[in-house]
Design a protein around this motif. Structure first.
Motif, short mmCIF file in Angstrom:
data_model
loop_
_atom_site.label_atom_id
_atom_site.label_comp_id
_atom_site.label_asym_id
_atom_site.label_seq_id
_atom_site.Cartn_x
_atom_site.Cartn_y
_atom_site.Cartn_z
N ARG A 8 1.15 -1.42 -0.05
CA ARG A 8 0.15 -0.15 -0.10
C ARG A 8 0.71 1.60 -0.17
O ARG A 8 0.25 2.06 -1.02
N HIS A 9 2.14 1.06 0.75
CA HIS A 9 3.32 2.54 1.01
C HIS A 9 4.37 2.36 0.56
O HIS A 9 5.42 2.01 1.48
N GLU A 59 6.15 3.95 -0.73
CA GLU A 59 7.61 4.67 -0.67
C GLU A 59 8.00 4.40 0.49
O GLU A 59 8.78 5.44 0.37
N ARG A 60 7.82 3.51 1.19
CA ARG A 60 8.39 4.26 2.50
C ARG A 60 9.65 1.84 2.81
O ARG A 60 9.63 1.58 3.88
#
Length: 297
Positions: free
Chosen positions: A147-148, A150-151
């Motif tokens: 979902r993320h 970028e993390r």
């Protein structure tokens, strides 16, 4: 009854030592927050490390007062408290942290550990660990990263940030490469090629090695064993029943096996896998010799 009283007293003394250390290091951490100047930060980090040295020294005294330990310590020549190291070790018990800190406190800089980010919010513990410059890792789940995306590099950024602090003060990072305590029950049920060890998690070691590589003076390879207290060495330690501790120390220089980009260089990655597995095979052979000549209590 006497053993139970001794255990209660030992727990109280260890907790008192730890609480006092946490309080002192927390005060030093607050000074770093209030006066965020480079010279102050370095001074407070050095004082925090000295407090950790005192914590380990008191723990060693408690160990020897309450237990009749036959210490079998091998190797460790050529190490220095003025250099930077990565320690890799097998992991058997909660006792390992106490033993490692006690044995290595006068050989190398005081140890740092990779910590779960949630510990940052535990009163005193989180602040004191922050004051000791220990990196806090978020360890995102696969579902979270989907979902993320970028993390994905959060943990790598955290240890890189910690390494910027490590440049100012000689540091030892510790990696328990198996990722969990290798009890006899876990080893018996796990799919492992070793008789006395779990498989090392290569990525975790490489992660720390990659971040610290240009700082490191060597990799300290430690093999721990409690040959007469294999079932529950930490409980036996507290009860005054710990009788023998084996610590084997080897130093690996930073060579072609350890210098490379594990995450982008497939050739280096395969070579690093072979190197770490060979280290673990040597550990296993060493432990076979230790356990075969000692009665398990």
């Amino acid at each position: 009854m006497l053993k139970n009283l001794q255990m209660i007293m030992n727990i109280f003394l260890v907790m008192l030592n730890t609480a006092f250390t946490s309080l002192v290091v927390s005060i030093l951490a607050i000074i770093k927050l209030v006066l965020p100047f480079s010279g102050v930060k370095v001074s407070m980090s050095k004082l925090a490390n000295k407090q950790m040295w005192l914590w380990a020294t008191i723990n060693l005294w408690l160990l020897n007062v309450n237990n009749k330990i036959d210490w079998q310590i091998e190797g460790g020549e050529g190490l220095s408290k003025e250099q930077w190291y990565l320690v890799i070790s097998n992991h058997l018990s909660w006792a390992d942290i106490v033993i490692l800190s006690s044995v290595m406190k006068d050989k190398i800089p005081m140890s740092k550990f990779l910590l779960k980010h949630s510990l940052l919010y535990v009163p005193f513990v989180g602040l004191s660990c922050w004051g000791l410059d220990m990196p806090f890792m978020r360890r995102h789940s696969h579902e979270f990263l989907v979902r993320h995306p970028e993390r994905r590099n959060d943990d790598f950024k955290a240890i890189n940030k910690a390494c910027e602090k490590f440049r100012r003060v000689p540091t030892t990072m510790v990696s328990f490469a198996e990722g969990t305590r290798g009890s006899q029950e876990k080893i018996a049920s796990a799919k492992t090629p070793y008789q006395h060890l779990l498989k090392p998690k290569t990525g975790g070691v490489a992660f720390t090695l990659n971040a610290m590589n240009e700082l490191l003076d060597g990799v300290v390879d430690i093999t721990l064993a409690y040959p007469e207290n294999r079932q529950d060495p930490f409980n036996d330690l507290l009860k005054g029943k710990l009788t023998k501790v084996v610590v084997n120390i080897k130093l690996h220089e930073i060579d072609e096996n350890l210098s490379g980009d594990y995450f982008n260089d497939k050739v280096f990655k395969r070579g690093f896998h072979r190197w770490l597995n060979s280290v673990w095979q040597e550990k296993d052979e060493y432990l076979k010799g230790i356990y075969s000549t000692t009665k398990n209590c």
